[in-house]
Design an enzyme around this catalytic site. Structure first.
Site, PDB file in Angstrom:
ATOM      1  N   GLY A  55      -1.191  46.880  35.541  1.00 48.71           N
ATOM      2  CA  GLY A  55      -1.216  46.093  34.303  1.00 48.71           C
ATOM      3  C   GLY A  55      -1.339  44.613  34.558  1.00 48.71           C
ATOM      4  N   ARG A  56      -1.129  44.236  35.817  1.00 46.79           N
ATOM      5  CA  ARG A  56      -1.206  42.796  36.139  1.00 46.79           C
ATOM      6  C   ARG A  56      -1.636  42.603  37.587  1.00 46.79           C
ATOM      7  NH1 ARG A  56       4.890  40.767  37.282  1.00 46.79           N
ATOM      8  NH2 ARG A  56       5.766  42.743  37.928  1.00 46.79           N
ATOM      9  N   ASP A  76       5.727  56.075  40.334  1.00 49.27           N
ATOM     10  CA  ASP A  76       4.617  55.127  40.537  1.00 49.27           C
ATOM     11  C   ASP A  76       4.964  54.103  41.609  1.00 49.27           C
ATOM     12  OD1 ASP A  76       6.446  54.497  38.300  1.00 49.27           O
ATOM     13  OD2 ASP A  76       5.467  52.555  38.357  1.00 49.27           O
TER      14      ASP A  76
HETATM   15  P1  AMP Z   1       6.864  47.957  37.881  1.00 44.80           P
HETATM   16  O1  AMP Z   1       8.157  48.105  37.157  1.00 44.80           O
HETATM   17  O2  AMP Z   1       6.643  46.609  38.483  1.00 44.80           O
HETATM   18  O3  AMP Z   1       6.594  49.065  38.827  1.00 44.80           O
HETATM   19  O4  AMP Z   1       5.725  48.035  36.751  1.00 44.80           O
HETATM   20  C1  AMP Z   1       5.595  49.121  35.878  1.00 44.80           C
HETATM   21  C2  AMP Z   1       4.334  48.990  35.100  1.00 44.80           C
HETATM   22  O5  AMP Z   1       4.368  47.860  34.239  1.00 44.80           O
HETATM   23  C3  AMP Z   1       3.082  48.842  35.923  1.00 44.80           C
HETATM   24  O6  AMP Z   1       2.061  49.571  35.278  1.00 44.80           O
HETATM   25  C4  AMP Z   1       2.801  47.355  35.863  1.00 44.80           C
HETATM   26  O7  AMP Z   1       1.449  47.047  36.073  1.00 44.80           O
HETATM   27  C5  AMP Z   1       3.225  47.034  34.451  1.00 44.80           C
HETATM   28  N1  AMP Z   1       3.598  45.629  34.265  1.00 44.80           N
HETATM   29  C6  AMP Z   1       4.686  44.993  34.743  1.00 44.80           C
HETATM   30  N2  AMP Z   1       4.693  43.704  34.359  1.00 44.80           N
HETATM   31  C7  AMP Z   1       3.582  43.498  33.617  1.00 44.80           C
HETATM   32  C8  AMP Z   1       3.019  42.375  32.917  1.00 44.80           C
HETATM   33  N3  AMP Z   1       3.614  41.186  32.929  1.00 44.80           N
HETATM   34  N4  AMP Z   1       1.860  42.566  32.269  1.00 44.80           N
HETATM   35  C9  AMP Z   1       1.252  43.767  32.254  1.00 44.80           C
HETATM   36  N5  AMP Z   1       1.722  44.845  32.866  1.00 44.80           N
HETATM   37  C10 AMP Z   1       2.883  44.730  33.547  1.00 44.80           C
HETATM   38 MG    MG Z   2       5.339  49.443  40.155  1.00 44.28          MG
END
Ligand code: AMP
Ligand code: MG
Length: 488
Positions: free
Chosen positions: A95-96, A255
């Site tokens: 997502g980023r 994930d």
């Molecule tokens: P994480 O908890 O870092 O493993 O992220 C979980 C999901 O949320 C993943 O699909 C990330 O790409 C998405 N994500 C986290 N932060 C952001 C953000 N600021 N913008 C878009 N997607 C995000």
């Molecule tokens: Mg992640």
């Protein structure tokens, strides 16, 4: 010109992931940022990747780490994946983040180069696609510390600030991390393929994974079962390494588990201070699902989700596939226990094997828990034969110590060899939570000297240098209890 700069900087991209079926990703470029500045750059890693450190520190080099310039040969894309987050299945994806491609090193190795915090993608859901400086610096410090500790991990090549502010609970400086990984294939990538992309894509992904990470599985009678078994073994080994150094990942969603066996996604992670299996640092882990002591079991659960995804490839008959997968999964705990026990023996200077070693280890851990003993420093003190800790003054511990000494006497190796083995397996330093916070606080004021000093003592945590001593001190009571927040 972009071409000259790319060649000069040593970029040498292949894009094998981009040759997989298109449902697995979306081609798109990072969103440029207004005023990027390089604040951290990993010289040894850049050199190992075959990159030119001079060229990369120029404005043109920084532009690549900011997503403002696409180096030649890169085909930026965001990867699709799904995953169980705290047990609930969801569609996710980068997502980023943007995968720039795979850097082929002068030695012919292949590493993903990914920007994190580089803008919105089709998988952003409500998110802004950006990352704050603090969490990106935190990932840099902890991932490099894990590397120093000898634990398989993604690595950090650079951090740039974007010159833009992002909105979280407050306004924060934006940043982009350049992450280097054996690959970004996750359990969640397979869940996505299995549940949302169809069996042909799943098979293409599995064949790709075998070729990239487990080529020996290709020759097996059942390559997909061999893939499952290989990943189970790799993860059992990784989890043992986490437990042995007291690492708490904090968000072991499917994930966030790689197929390569590297540690990934340094969000709310932290290291144990005192030994307590129930330790949870993450502010969002209210149930303690990802507590220190639960990590090996959670990995088993995640591996079962990986196995579920592979079922259609393992056998044509579902019942048979399930039977084969269950048998493979049954190997996880014996493998994990073996890796853990081997590691613990080394931490205690034990070379050979005795039946009773497990009891000796369990007794020590029970005493550490009873006396709130610092995990890292207990082993460090045993290594240095230093008796200052409270634990070491108790009669119970003295009894344990006697047992341990008798155990050491029942092997051939000299005291010097024992000390050597212990030094190689008990870090003198870990990235102490209060030290990480101190480094981040200084960096927020644009002073990176504290962070760089911390990084330098963490480069070789087994060195036992005088500089490392100050970093071994446990946190002051004012820094407890430590809480981490999901790295966004
Ligand atoms: P994480 O908890 O870092 O493993 O992220 C979980 C999901 O949320 C993943 O699909 C990330 O790409 C998405 N994500 C986290 N932060 C952001 C953000 N600021 N913008 C878009 N997607 C995000
Ligand atoms: Mg992640």
């Amino acid at each position: 010109m972009a071409t000259n700069i790319s060649i000069k900087a040593g970029w040498n991209f292949d894009n094998s992931f981009a040759r997989l079926p298109e449902t697995l990703y979306s081609f798109l470029k990072p969103t440029p940022v207004s005023a990027p500045q390089l604040v951290l750059f990993n010289f040894p890693l850049a050199k190992a990747l075959g990159l030119d450190v001079e060229a990369l520190q120029s404005a043109a080099g920084t532009a690549v780490f900011a997503g403002n310039r696409i180096p030649e040969g890169s085909l930026p894309l965001a990867q699709a994946y799904a995953g169980h987050q705290f047990g609930h299945f969801t569609m996710l994806g980068d997502g980023r983040a943007h995968l720039l491609g795979e850097q082929i090193t002068p030695q012919g190795e292949r590493f993903d180069i990914q920007l994190k915090g580089s803008g919105r993608t089709p998988y952003s859901r409500g998110g802004d696609g950006r990352a704050a400086l603090g969490p990106m610096l935190r990932e840099y410090i902890v991932s490099e510390a894990m590397y120093g500790l000898g634990i398989p991990t993604t690595r950090s090549l650079a951090v740039v600030t974007t010159g833009e502010t992002i909105r979280r609970e407050t306004k924060l400086p934006g940043a982009i991390l350049t992450r280097v990984a054996a690959s970004h294939l996750r359990v969640g990538t397979f869940q996505y393929a299995a549940h949302l992309a169809g069996v042909e894509t799943l098979q293409a992904l599995a064949d790709y994974t075998i070729q990239r990470h487990y080529p020996e599985a290709a020759a097996a009678e059942n390559p997909y079962l061999a893939l499952l078994k290989a990943v189970i073994k790799r993860q059992a080994e990784l989890l043992a390494k986490w437990q042995l150094v007291g690492f708490v990942h904090g968000v072991m969603n499917t994930d966030n588990m790689t197929i390569s066996g590297e540690t990934i996604d340094y969000g709310p992670c932290a290291f144990l201070d005192n030994y307590d299996p129930d330790t949870v640092f993450s502010s969002i882990d209210l149930q303690g699902r990802y507590a220190y002591g639960r990590q090996p079991g959670i990995a088993a659960w995640n591996l079962a989700r990986f196995a579920d995804s592979l079922l259609p490839l393992i056998a044509a008959e579902e019942a048979e596939a399930i039977k084969l997968a269950e048998d493979a999964l049954a190997d996880y705990f014996p493998l994990y226990n073996r890796f853990y026990l081997t590691g613990m023996r080394r931490k205690l200077g034990i070379f050979n094997e005795e039946e009773q070693d497990q009891v000796l280890i369990d007794d020590l851990l029970a005493l550490m828990q009873k006396y709130d003993a610092d995990y890292t420093n207990t082993f460090r003190s045993l290594t240095l034969d230093c008796r200052e800790m409270e634990l070491f003054k108790s009669a119970e511990f003295l009894q344990w110590h006697q047992q341990w000494q008798w155990r050491l006497a029942r092997q051939q190796e000299t005291a010097a060899a024992v000390e050597q083995l212990m030094k190689e397996h008990n870090p003198a330093v870990i990235p102490r939570n209060h030290r990480v916070e101190e480094a981040l606080a200084a960096a927020a004021e644009d002073d990176y000297s504290v962070l760089k000093r911390l990084l330098s003592v963490l480069t070789d945590p087994y060195a036992y240098t005088p500089e490392q001593e100050a970093y071994a001190a446990p946190p002051p009571p004012s820094a407890l209890p430590y809480r981490t927040f999901c790295g966004t």
